[in-house]
Design a protein around this motif. Sequence first.
Motif, mmCIF file in Angstrom:
data_model
loop_
_atom_site.group_PDB
_atom_site.id
_atom_site.type_symbol
_atom_site.label_atom_id
_atom_site.label_comp_id
_atom_site.label_asym_id
_atom_site.label_seq_id
_atom_site.Cartn_x
_atom_site.Cartn_y
_atom_site.Cartn_z
ATOM 1 N N ASP A 210 -40.248 -35.840 -74.548
ATOM 2 C CA ASP A 210 -40.486 -35.150 -75.812
ATOM 3 C C ASP A 210 -41.785 -35.618 -76.452
ATOM 4 O O ASP A 210 -42.517 -34.829 -77.067
ATOM 5 N N ASN A 301 -28.260 -34.007 -73.125
ATOM 6 C CA ASN A 301 -29.199 -33.403 -74.062
ATOM 7 C C ASN A 301 -28.728 -31.969 -74.332
ATOM 8 O O ASN A 301 -29.309 -30.998 -73.863
ATOM 9 N N ILE A 303 -28.510 -29.790 -76.838
ATOM 10 C CA ILE A 303 -28.977 -29.126 -78.061
ATOM 11 C C ILE A 303 -28.499 -27.677 -78.111
ATOM 12 O O ILE A 303 -27.962 -27.216 -79.120
ATOM 13 N N TYR A 313 -28.936 -24.977 -85.165
ATOM 14 C CA TYR A 313 -29.871 -25.475 -84.154
ATOM 15 C C TYR A 313 -30.511 -26.756 -84.658
ATOM 16 O O TYR A 313 -31.170 -26.767 -85.696
ATOM 17 N N LYS A 314 -30.312 -27.843 -83.935
ATOM 18 C CA LYS A 314 -30.815 -29.136 -84.375
ATOM 19 C C LYS A 314 -31.307 -29.926 -83.171
ATOM 20 O O LYS A 314 -30.544 -30.246 -82.269
ATOM 21 N N THR A 315 -32.599 -30.222 -83.158
ATOM 22 C CA THR A 315 -33.146 -31.028 -82.065
ATOM 23 C C THR A 315 -32.742 -32.484 -82.251
ATOM 24 O O THR A 315 -32.271 -32.896 -83.310
ATOM 25 N N SER A 318 -34.412 -37.299 -77.037
ATOM 26 C CA SER A 318 -33.873 -37.082 -75.694
ATOM 27 C C SER A 318 -33.158 -38.332 -75.176
ATOM 28 O O SER A 318 -33.493 -39.458 -75.528
ATOM 29 N N GLY A 329 -34.950 -33.095 -75.582
ATOM 30 C CA GLY A 329 -34.241 -33.018 -76.848
ATOM 31 C C GLY A 329 -34.769 -31.953 -77.787
ATOM 32 O O GLY A 329 -34.177 -31.686 -78.828
ATOM 33 N N SER A 330 -35.905 -31.333 -77.404
ATOM 34 C CA SER A 330 -36.486 -30.261 -78.216
ATOM 35 C C SER A 330 -36.999 -29.175 -77.271
ATOM 36 O O SER A 330 -38.180 -29.122 -76.944
#
Length: 461
Positions: A210, A301, A303, A313-315, A318, A329-330
């Motif tokens: 990330d 991970n 997400i 939706y929440k990052t 990782s 993680g995003s």
Amino acid sequence: MFRKYPSKGYAWWNNLSIKQCKMNYYSTNRQTAEHSFKESVIKGLPQDKGLFFPQEIPTLPDTFFSQLPDLTLPEIAAQVLAPYVSEDLGKETLQQICQEVFTFPIPLVEVEKGIYALELFHGPTCAFKDVGARFMSRCLQAFAEKDKPVTVLVATSGDTGSAVANGFLGLENIDVVVLYPQGGVSPIQEMQFTTLGQNISAVAIEGTFDDCQALVKQAFSDETLTQEQNLSSANSINVARWLPQMVYYFHAFGQWKKLNQDVTELTISVPSGNFGNLAAGLLARKMGLPISYFVAATNLNKIVPDYLESGTYKTAPSVSTIANAMDVGSPNNFPRIQELFGQQFEALTEVVKGFWADDEEIKGTIRLVYQNNNYLLDPHGAIGYLSLKQLLPELKTQGIFLETAHPAKFKESMEEVLGQEVALPEQLQAFLGRTKQVTILPNDYAGLAMLLRQKNKEGTL
């Protein structure tokens, strides 16, 4: 806005004029002007930090689907990609590129009754990303100008780096800089992009994937740097990496239909990290590919599975897992998936089902399938298989999961799980014993920008 193109025989787009094939790309953030395919490929990311997305999505004619089981991969690719790229590439160039890219088989293998693996690891770097990376390299080669060398900046959690590096190796006027988390990829994956030399440079970042991804985004939003250098991205955020991944979904359906002429319902499970692969499958569905459901299959991970369950939706930072290519993680490409469904959560959840598994479940699945079916799953494919085993009874369809990388790319992990040696295929054996060439940097944008400027000035890292 959707347009249905005319159906006139085998190559349905032969009769389209250049004007009809014109396709522009807008930013998902809608804060910048539209760009042509060529401009979008070279630029990589819009200035407003969104993602390029096609202005229109064509619906393929019925004749295409009736012929699909008998079409070759290059034939499928040329027809599916034409409306997105033909204005800038031209029909003959597109056909030539497709012939050069799709030179390896992508077989559909029955693992057990009603569940199939689409093996995407028979290319030069043994990973599904060979398709997109090779297609993009040919596009950039066609677009590059001699007096404007292009620097391709790419972040990798493993397979992207090797596929991009090998796809661009030796191309004139194009340099590639691969960012990866130090200690965050498998040894074989690392060897595939740190030992090549020539126009390929590797940078190990003291951080996570990330962090690498964030540095790439920051570079593209740095107006001073982008004015100084001709930067392009080769992650799946680039449309030339993203779009060709549609091709093997059409191919998979055609091969499945050959084996199941009387079955109509199909689910495809996609091991997902940055979600470009799943976004490509959903784009294929929007073009008419009759897939009932897709599964967003992830590791810890999770997400997107969490979002599909909660609507929020929440990052998150990782987490390292055995399925390292999905340690994201995003997820960069998820906005494209939301765009495909018009930002409608309910419409998205009707088609896309979430699933995640932890390391112990992944390991247990690898052992069980090898013992019972004599089929060797890689850690990512194991999650795809497991998702189908759990979801298909409810969905009441047959299923295909994507085997995104050769199991031997994770040799140490696989041997620990199985308790026996895993042989390396010929493509991977070629990298053994080579010397790594790596620049190590802290997770700091100023250092990366300085390095890129130095590279641009001296022509080397």
